[in-house]
Design a protein around this motif. Structure first.
Motif, mmCIF file in Angstrom:
data_model
loop_
_atom_site.group_PDB
_atom_site.id
_atom_site.type_symbol
_atom_site.label_atom_id
_atom_site.label_comp_id
_atom_site.label_asym_id
_atom_site.label_seq_id
_atom_site.Cartn_x
_atom_site.Cartn_y
_atom_site.Cartn_z
ATOM 1 N N LEU A 261 0.831 -1.205 0.000
ATOM 2 C CA LEU A 261 0.000 0.000 0.000
ATOM 3 C C LEU A 261 0.870 1.262 0.000
ATOM 4 N N LEU B 150 -3.419 0.523 -3.956
ATOM 5 C CA LEU B 150 -4.496 0.009 -3.112
ATOM 6 C C LEU B 150 -4.903 -1.384 -3.594
ATOM 7 N N GLY B 151 -5.399 -2.175 -2.658
ATOM 8 C CA GLY B 151 -5.907 -3.496 -3.027
ATOM 9 C C GLY B 151 -7.070 -3.421 -3.998
ATOM 10 N N VAL B 152 -7.814 -2.317 -3.964
ATOM 11 C CA VAL B 152 -9.006 -2.209 -4.813
ATOM 12 C C VAL B 152 -8.700 -1.593 -6.180
ATOM 13 N N ASP C 8 -8.378 -3.870 7.771
ATOM 14 C CA ASP C 8 -8.221 -3.937 6.322
ATOM 15 C C ASP C 8 -7.030 -4.805 5.905
ATOM 16 N N ALA D 276 -8.126 -7.932 3.729
ATOM 17 C CA ALA D 276 -8.583 -7.656 2.363
ATOM 18 C C ALA D 276 -7.396 -7.226 1.507
ATOM 19 N N THR D 277 -6.521 -6.395 2.085
ATOM 20 C CA THR D 277 -5.378 -5.905 1.338
ATOM 21 C C THR D 277 -4.390 -7.036 1.023
ATOM 22 N N LYS E 76 -4.973 -10.179 0.817
ATOM 23 C CA LYS E 76 -5.566 -11.085 -0.172
ATOM 24 C C LYS E 76 -5.492 -10.480 -1.567
ATOM 25 N N ALA E 77 -5.782 -9.177 -1.644
ATOM 26 C CA ALA E 77 -5.747 -8.523 -2.954
ATOM 27 C C ALA E 77 -4.334 -8.578 -3.543
#
Ligand code: GTP
Ligand code: GTP
Ligand code: MG
Ligand code: MG
Lengths: 289, 311
Positions: free
Chosen positions: B110, B199-201, B232, B235-236, B238-239
């Motif tokens: 990140l 970012l993961g997204v 977070d 989620a991060t 994993k992404a």
């Protein structure tokens, strides 16, 4: 790619059911914890909602959703989020732990103020981190504002701050924004340095705002950060950055409530336009969907 | 605001209550597990991981294999500690070096996690170990990331491959690829590729990271994560695992007071070992990761163990 976690996603299960039952409460708790509200606030909110649900004698998840929205919005709206920038010059000091987005926020904020035709000078008082001065220089250029840089490598940050304010006074520049080096709130010496920067600036003029930048990906440590920066730097407002990611920054609710310091700005991206004021309604909307 | 710090006290209190007991009853275990759950959440361990973890603790604490030589409070602490260390990876893993140099190490994570600083730390450390590292400036996004890496390279006393100015100019995939070629030509034995924070997204930037990976075929991809991160983390992680995949994790900013529950979440969710700890802003603030120390840190077990010995 994996779907990003989101509270609205997590809550779909909660509110998708026909009636409120035990698993509704479990899911609600999961969702609030997942958004970093922390165990304390989560418990308070859940208890409060349980009580309301009992009082209004409802079993409809849609009611619960509305109540959750109201509860969070109400709690987030208790403080006044307006920036106080009427002094001339209005000096804004930007502080926070390492890498949260201070310098970037300054770039965006300077641009934001330029859009309102305010004249701005930024001060590169992070004389420590590699290329921090150059980074702020790039942002100043993008925002179309002037910058005061240290004259020598490793110059005392307080003297850079002083010279920045001096330039503003001399040239009638309306707003001064001072960048500071990231520092962990546990480091006494570095925290004292902030006090020194403040005192040196205050020899010339009152400081209008001390903005503490908090990263939305942070967890419960955000509370300790706020506590220490308030003590050492007299923080007057919070900036929550990186809200464009999957983290929701729920810890700021506890920070606001325990410190009485409002969130004043929100960062949601690396672009120069990605900064807005704080609107509880929008924040909760993004949270709950 | 002293209320922030009471977590290990509460846990210690619960454990102290078990002190006089001869054997653990399910009620004792439940009470303790509840406090452990709370402590883990305060340490930002992901809720799913907390649930799995406390489930395992409960089972073991009620099982037959408890150490009868210890009092119940000590038993619980011991079980918790062991389980934590198991998830955190037990043994520490060392860097994997290529059979045929150069060894390529790619950094990802990140924004603001500490990648560029880590690049300098790794380079300095590798140099001390007798390697000849080169840094590659593939973050062409963040304002003056290239300058930052150049400064860090100078501090570490290692060369920096930086053919593009950055600030939006240049192709990071191409730079990474040419960086490896540069190392081959000049016979540097390790290549450290700094990349932009993402970012993961952010699907586009994740794709770019994956393309960098494909272009340089790294021996190690290190996922750099801030110890202060909250829920977070999962989620991060994993992404990044899905997006680029990584071979190891580096936990940064451990010089602060964050308990670093993310360590537990990331290790348990991705199954990748945490290899290094970053503990400060200067290039020497860097060490191999010690799962046992991290376990004590997450639950503040150091203090609790002392407290129990005193009772
Ligand atoms: N996605 C996203 N990234 C951000 C945001 N704000 C800052 N960043 C990124 O976060 C990283 C760190 O930002 P900086 O502005 O350098 O942070 P800082 O607090 O000044 O860092 P130090 O001075 O090193 O302590 C950079 O890669 C920024 O582009 C935001 O709102 N969203
Ligand atoms: N206290 C402390 N600060 C650190 C540590 N590692 C990095 N930093 C600081 O964290 C901030 C961000 O570090 P960078 O190395 O620029 O992070 P990055 O991941 O390269 O950031 P982007 O390139 O913007 O994504 C800087 O102020 C560093 O000095 C650490 O272990 N402890
Ligand atoms: Mg900065
Ligand atoms: Mg970087």
């Amino acid at each position: 790619m994996a779907n990003p976690w989101s509270l609205s996603g997590a809550l779909r299960g909660v509110f998708g059911r026909k009636t409120i039952d035990d698993s509704t409460w479990d899911d609600l708790e999961t969702s609030l914890i997942g958004a970093d509200f922390g165990p304390d606030v989560t418990e308070q909110v859940t208890d409060e909602l349980r009580e309301k649900v009992a009082r209004y004698n409802t079993t409809d998840p849609a009611d619960l959703r509305r109540m959750l929205r109201e509860t969070l919005e109400e709690r987030l709206s208790k403080l006044d989020p307006t920036l106080k920038l009427s002094n001339r010059p209005a000096v804004v000091l930007v502080v926070g732990v390492n890498g949260v987005g201070k310098t970037t926020t300054i770039g965006k904020f300077a641009k934001f103020l330029r859009n309102f035709d305010r004249s701005v000078v930024v001060g590169a008082a992070d004389t420590f981190r590699a290329a921090a001065v150059e980074q702020l220089g790039t942002w100043a250029e993008r925002a179309g504002v002037s910058i005061v840089k240290p004259q020598a490598q490793g110059q005392d940050p307080a003297s850079v701050a002083y010279q920045t304010v001096e330039k503003a006074v001399r040239e009638g520049i309306e707003i001064v924004i001072i960048d500071t080096a990231g520092r962990l709130h546990t480091k006494g010496g570095l925290m004292d340095e902030l006090g020194k920067i403040k005192r040196v600036v205050e020899k010339q003029t009152e400081i209008a705002e001390v903005l503490l930048v908090l990263d939305a990906t942070t967890g419960q440590n955000g509370l300790a950060q706020a506590e220490a920066f308030i003590e050492h730097a007299g923080v007057t407002g919070l900036v929550l950055t990186k809200l464009d990611g999957s983290a929701r920054g729920g810890f700021v609710l506890a920070v606001q409530e325990q410190t009485g310091i409002p969130i004043k700005l929100v960062g949601q991206g690396e672009g120069i336009g990605d900064l807005t004021g704080f609107t509880p309604h929008v924040f909760v909307q993004n949270l709950i969907g | 605001m002293a209320t922030f710090g009471s977590l290990s006290d509460r846990l210690a209190q619960t454990l102290t209550n078990l002190r006089g007991k001869g054997k653990l009853s399910p009620a004792d275990v439940d009470g303790t597990v509840r406090e452990i759950r709370r402590a883990l959440l305060d340490a930002d361990v992901s809720l799913d991981v907390v649930k799995a973890f406390t489930g395992a603790i409960r089972e073991r604490a009620l099982g037959d294999d408890v150490n009868k030589a210890l009092n119940p409070a000590q038993q619980v602490v011991q079980i918790v500690n062991e389980e934590l260390i198991t998830i955190l990876g037990g043994q520490q893993r060392r860097l994997e070096f290529a059979k045929r140099p150069p060894t390529v190490i790619m950094l990802a994570g990140l924004q603001g996690a500490g990648k560029t600083t880590l690049a300098g730390k790794l380079a300095k450390w590798l140099k001390k170990e007798g390697h000849t590292p080169v840094l590659v400036a593939s973050d062409l996004q963040r304002p003056n990331a290239v300058t930052q890496l150049q400064v860090v390279g100078e501090q570490a006393g290692v060369p920096v491959f930086a053919p593009e100015p950055g600030n939006g100019v240049g192709d990071p995939v191409k730079v990474a690829k040419n960086g490896v070629k540069f190392a081959e030509d000049k016979q540097y034995d390790t290549v450290i590729v700094d990349t932009a924070g993402r970012l993961g997204v952010d699907a586009d930037l994740m794709k770019q990271a994956s393309n960098i990976r494909k272009a340089v075929d790294p021996d190690e991809v290190l996922f750099v994560i801030d110890a202060m991160i909250g829920q977070d983390a999962v989620a991060t992680a994993k992404a990044f695992q899905d997006g680029v995949d990584f071979t190891g994790v580096v936990l940064t900013k451990l010089d602060g007071d964050a308990r670093g529950g993310a360590a537990l979440s990331v290790a348990s969710v991705t199954g990748r070992p945490i290899m290094f700890a970053s503990t400060g802003e200067t290039l020497d603030d860097f060490e191999p990761f010690h799962p046992d120390r991290m376990a004590s840190r997450i639950l503040d077990l150091g203090d609790i163990l002392t407290l129990i010995e005193q009772v």
